[in-house]
Write a protein that holds these residues in place. Structure first.
Motif, PDB file in Angstrom:
ATOM      1  N   GLY A   1       1.207  -0.883   0.192  1.00 13.98           N
ATOM      2  CA  GLY A   1      -0.210  -0.545  -0.430  1.00 13.98           C
ATOM      3  C   GLY A   1       0.984   1.455  -0.132  1.00 13.98           C
ATOM      4  O   GLY A   1       0.347   1.866   0.028  1.00 13.98           O
ATOM      5  N   VAL A   2       1.769   1.596   0.334  1.00 11.22           N
ATOM      6  CA  VAL A   2       2.497   2.020   0.396  1.00 11.22           C
ATOM      7  C   VAL A   2       4.204   2.314  -0.994  1.00 11.22           C
ATOM      8  O   VAL A   2       4.713   1.913  -0.858  1.00 11.22           O
ATOM      9  N   THR A   3       4.103   3.930  -1.690  1.00 12.64           N
ATOM     10  CA  THR A   3       5.190   3.797  -2.585  1.00 12.64           C
ATOM     11  C   THR A   3       5.974   4.756  -2.271  1.00 12.64           C
ATOM     12  O   THR A   3       5.508   5.856  -2.201  1.00 12.64           O
ATOM     13  N   THR A   4       7.586   4.968  -2.115  1.00  9.30           N
ATOM     14  CA  THR A   4       8.113   6.131  -1.966  1.00  9.30           C
ATOM     15  C   THR A   4       9.438   6.151  -2.756  1.00  9.30           C
ATOM     16  O   THR A   4       9.748   5.458  -3.285  1.00  9.30           O
ATOM     17  N   PHE A   5       9.704   7.595  -3.257  1.00  5.30           N
ATOM     18  CA  PHE A   5      11.092   7.635  -3.244  1.00  5.30           C
ATOM     19  C   PHE A   5      11.874   8.409  -2.571  1.00  5.30           C
ATOM     20  O   PHE A   5      11.219   8.923  -1.262  1.00  5.30           O
ATOM     21  N   ILE A   6      13.012   7.278  -2.342  1.00  3.95           N
ATOM     22  CA  ILE A   6      14.097   8.160  -1.256  1.00  3.95           C
ATOM     23  C   ILE A   6      14.964   8.970  -2.216  1.00  3.95           C
ATOM     24  O   ILE A   6      15.261   8.238  -3.044  1.00  3.95           O
ATOM     25  N   GLN A   7      15.425   9.871  -1.782  1.00  4.91           N
ATOM     26  CA  GLN A   7      16.507  10.460  -2.538  1.00  4.91           C
ATOM     27  C   GLN A   7      17.613  10.383  -1.620  1.00  4.91           C
ATOM     28  O   GLN A   7      17.862  10.285  -0.242  1.00  4.91           O
ATOM     29  N   VAL A   8      19.122   9.662  -1.443  1.00  4.18           N
ATOM     30  CA  VAL A   8      19.831   9.205  -1.170  1.00  4.18           C
ATOM     31  C   VAL A   8      21.502   9.960  -2.384  1.00  4.18           C
ATOM     32  O   VAL A   8      21.590  10.015  -2.412  1.00  4.18           O
TER      33      VAL A   8
ATOM     34  N   SER B   1       6.392  -0.878   7.898  1.00  3.84           N
ATOM     35  CA  SER B   1       7.230  -2.429   7.234  1.00  3.84           C
ATOM     36  C   SER B   1       8.237  -0.683   6.043  1.00  3.84           C
ATOM     37  O   SER B   1       9.285  -1.630   6.294  1.00  3.84           O
ATOM     38  N   TYR B   2       7.558   0.256   5.807  1.00  7.18           N
ATOM     39  CA  TYR B   2       8.204   0.918   5.417  1.00  7.18           C
ATOM     40  C   TYR B   2      10.090   1.818   6.119  1.00  7.18           C
ATOM     41  O   TYR B   2      10.712   1.757   5.808  1.00  7.18           O
ATOM     42  N   GLN B   3       9.197   2.166   7.329  1.00 10.69           N
ATOM     43  CA  GLN B   3      10.106   3.160   8.363  1.00 10.69           C
ATOM     44  C   GLN B   3      11.106   2.016   8.444  1.00 10.69           C
ATOM     45  O   GLN B   3      12.443   1.574   8.614  1.00 10.69           O
ATOM     46  N   LYS B   4      10.566   0.850   8.948  1.00 10.87           N
ATOM     47  CA  LYS B   4      11.718  -0.456   9.424  1.00 10.87           C
ATOM     48  C   LYS B   4      12.794  -0.511   7.590  1.00 10.87           C
ATOM     49  O   LYS B   4      13.833  -1.232   8.436  1.00 10.87           O
ATOM     50  N   LEU B   5      12.388  -1.047   7.169  1.00 14.10           N
ATOM     51  CA  LEU B   5      13.122  -0.926   5.529  1.00 14.10           C
ATOM     52  C   LEU B   5      14.177   0.124   5.597  1.00 14.10           C
ATOM     53  O   LEU B   5      15.498  -0.183   5.485  1.00 14.10           O
TER      54      LEU B   5
ATOM     55  N   VAL C   1      26.045   4.824   3.114  1.00 12.30           N
ATOM     56  CA  VAL C   1      24.612   6.464   2.266  1.00 12.30           C
ATOM     57  C   VAL C   1      24.394   7.348   3.679  1.00 12.30           C
ATOM     58  O   VAL C   1      25.424   7.006   5.058  1.00 12.30           O
ATOM     59  N   ALA C   2      24.945   8.568   3.071  1.00  6.74           N
ATOM     60  CA  ALA C   2      25.581   9.452   3.831  1.00  6.74           C
ATOM     61  C   ALA C   2      24.461  10.157   4.636  1.00  6.74           C
ATOM     62  O   ALA C   2      24.093  10.600   5.589  1.00  6.74           O
ATOM     63  N   ASN C   3      23.143  10.233   3.992  1.00  5.63           N
ATOM     64  CA  ASN C   3      21.949  10.727   4.699  1.00  5.63           C
ATOM     65  C   ASN C   3      21.043  10.963   2.408  1.00  5.63           C
ATOM     66  O   ASN C   3      21.174  10.252   1.952  1.00  5.63           O
ATOM     67  N   THR C   4      19.738  10.648   3.385  1.00  2.00           N
ATOM     68  CA  THR C   4      18.539  10.104   2.925  1.00  2.00           C
ATOM     69  C   THR C   4      17.170  11.159   2.936  1.00  2.00           C
ATOM     70  O   THR C   4      17.136  11.662   3.662  1.00  2.00           O
ATOM     71  N   GLN C   5      16.351  11.452   2.265  1.00  2.00           N
ATOM     72  CA  GLN C   5      15.511  12.491   1.828  1.00  2.00           C
ATOM     73  C   GLN C   5      13.422  11.279   1.426  1.00  2.00           C
ATOM     74  O   GLN C   5      14.138  10.793   0.590  1.00  2.00           O
ATOM     75  N   THR C   6      12.834  11.331   1.999  1.00  2.00           N
ATOM     76  CA  THR C   6      12.161  10.248   1.263  1.00  2.00           C
ATOM     77  C   THR C   6      10.779  10.723   1.145  1.00  2.00           C
ATOM     78  O   THR C   6      10.606  12.194   1.639  1.00  2.00           O
ATOM     79  N   MET C   7       9.478  10.736  -0.114  1.00  2.00           N
ATOM     80  CA  MET C   7       9.330  11.327  -0.324  1.00  2.00           C
ATOM     81  C   MET C   7       7.765  10.499  -0.461  1.00  2.00           C
ATOM     82  O   MET C   7       8.053   9.337  -1.514  1.00  2.00           O
ATOM     83  N   VAL C   8       6.712  10.672  -0.029  1.00  2.00           N
ATOM     84  CA  VAL C   8       5.541   9.479   0.452  1.00  2.00           C
ATOM     85  C   VAL C   8       4.671   9.981  -1.331  1.00  2.00           C
ATOM     86  O   VAL C   8       4.130  10.859  -1.334  1.00  2.00           O
ATOM     87  N   ILE C   9       4.418   8.962  -2.080  1.00  2.00           N
ATOM     88  CA  ILE C   9       3.409   8.680  -2.803  1.00  2.00           C
ATOM     89  C   ILE C   9       1.860   9.213  -2.020  1.00  2.00           C
ATOM     90  O   ILE C   9       1.807   7.779  -1.509  1.00  2.00           O
ATOM     91  N   LEU C  10       1.290  10.671  -2.216  1.00  2.00           N
ATOM     92  CA  LEU C  10       0.009  10.238  -1.797  1.00  2.00           C
ATOM     93  C   LEU C  10      -1.380   9.440  -2.812  1.00  2.00           C
ATOM     94  O   LEU C  10      -1.664   9.108  -2.306  1.00  2.00           O
TER      95      LEU C  10
END
Length: 154
Positions: free
Chosen positions: A64-71, A117-121, A132-141
């Motif tokens: 149910g959750v799709t995200t984009f993560i900028q790494v 489950s996304y947060q755990k991943l 990985v230095a840092n990440t930024q998450t965008m959740v698809i609404l």
């Protein structure tokens, strides 16, 4: 391999319906079945047609959750990038990984069951990758267009 108009039409039709029979495909492109099959096989042999897939409804299979993560990575040397790419390829929830320009280094598309489950991943897998230095998450609404069909240039 140079594509002609018939090859392009074959590709358009197969992208829309990969389950089409050779007989129906041959009718739609105006060739007999044997040369139609030869064209498809040639497109496969040249790697233009890479595979055939069933497109699934994510929600109906429990995703149910799709995200984009900028790494952003810790460095930009080849060994850092290669190591990161190897680790990412081991995580099935990451369905796309793109090396990008701009403020980040990679853009990941991630499919998860739910936010927990996304947060755990993110916390236990992605952020634990040494490079990985840092990440930024965008959740698809919501999604208004998502196509796997390539616009074949004519």
């Amino acid at each position: 391999m140079k594509l002609d108009q018939i090859d392009r039409k074959v590709l358009d039709i197969l992208q829309a319906n990969a389950k089409i029979t050779n007989a129906q495909l041959s009718k739609e492109i105006g060739l007999s079945p044997a040369p139609t099959l030869e064209r498809v096989k040639k497109l496969e042999q040249h790697g233009i047609i890479q595979s055939y897939h069933a497109q699934l409804d994510r929600e109906k299979v429990g995703l149910g959750v799709t995200t984009f993560i900028q790494v952003s990575l810790t460095g930009h040397k080849k060994d850092v990038t290669d190591s990161f790419a190897r680790r990412i390829n081991e995580i099935p929830e990451i369905i796309e990984c793109h090396h990008i320009t701009g403020s980040g280094d990679f853009l990941l598309k991630v499919i998860s069951k739910d936010i927990a489950s996304y947060q755990k991943l993110l916390l236990e897998c992605i952020n634990e990758i040494e490079e990985v230095a840092n990440t930024q998450t965008m959740v698809i609404l919501s999604t208004f267009k998502e196509s796997k069909v390539l616009p074949i240039p004519y």
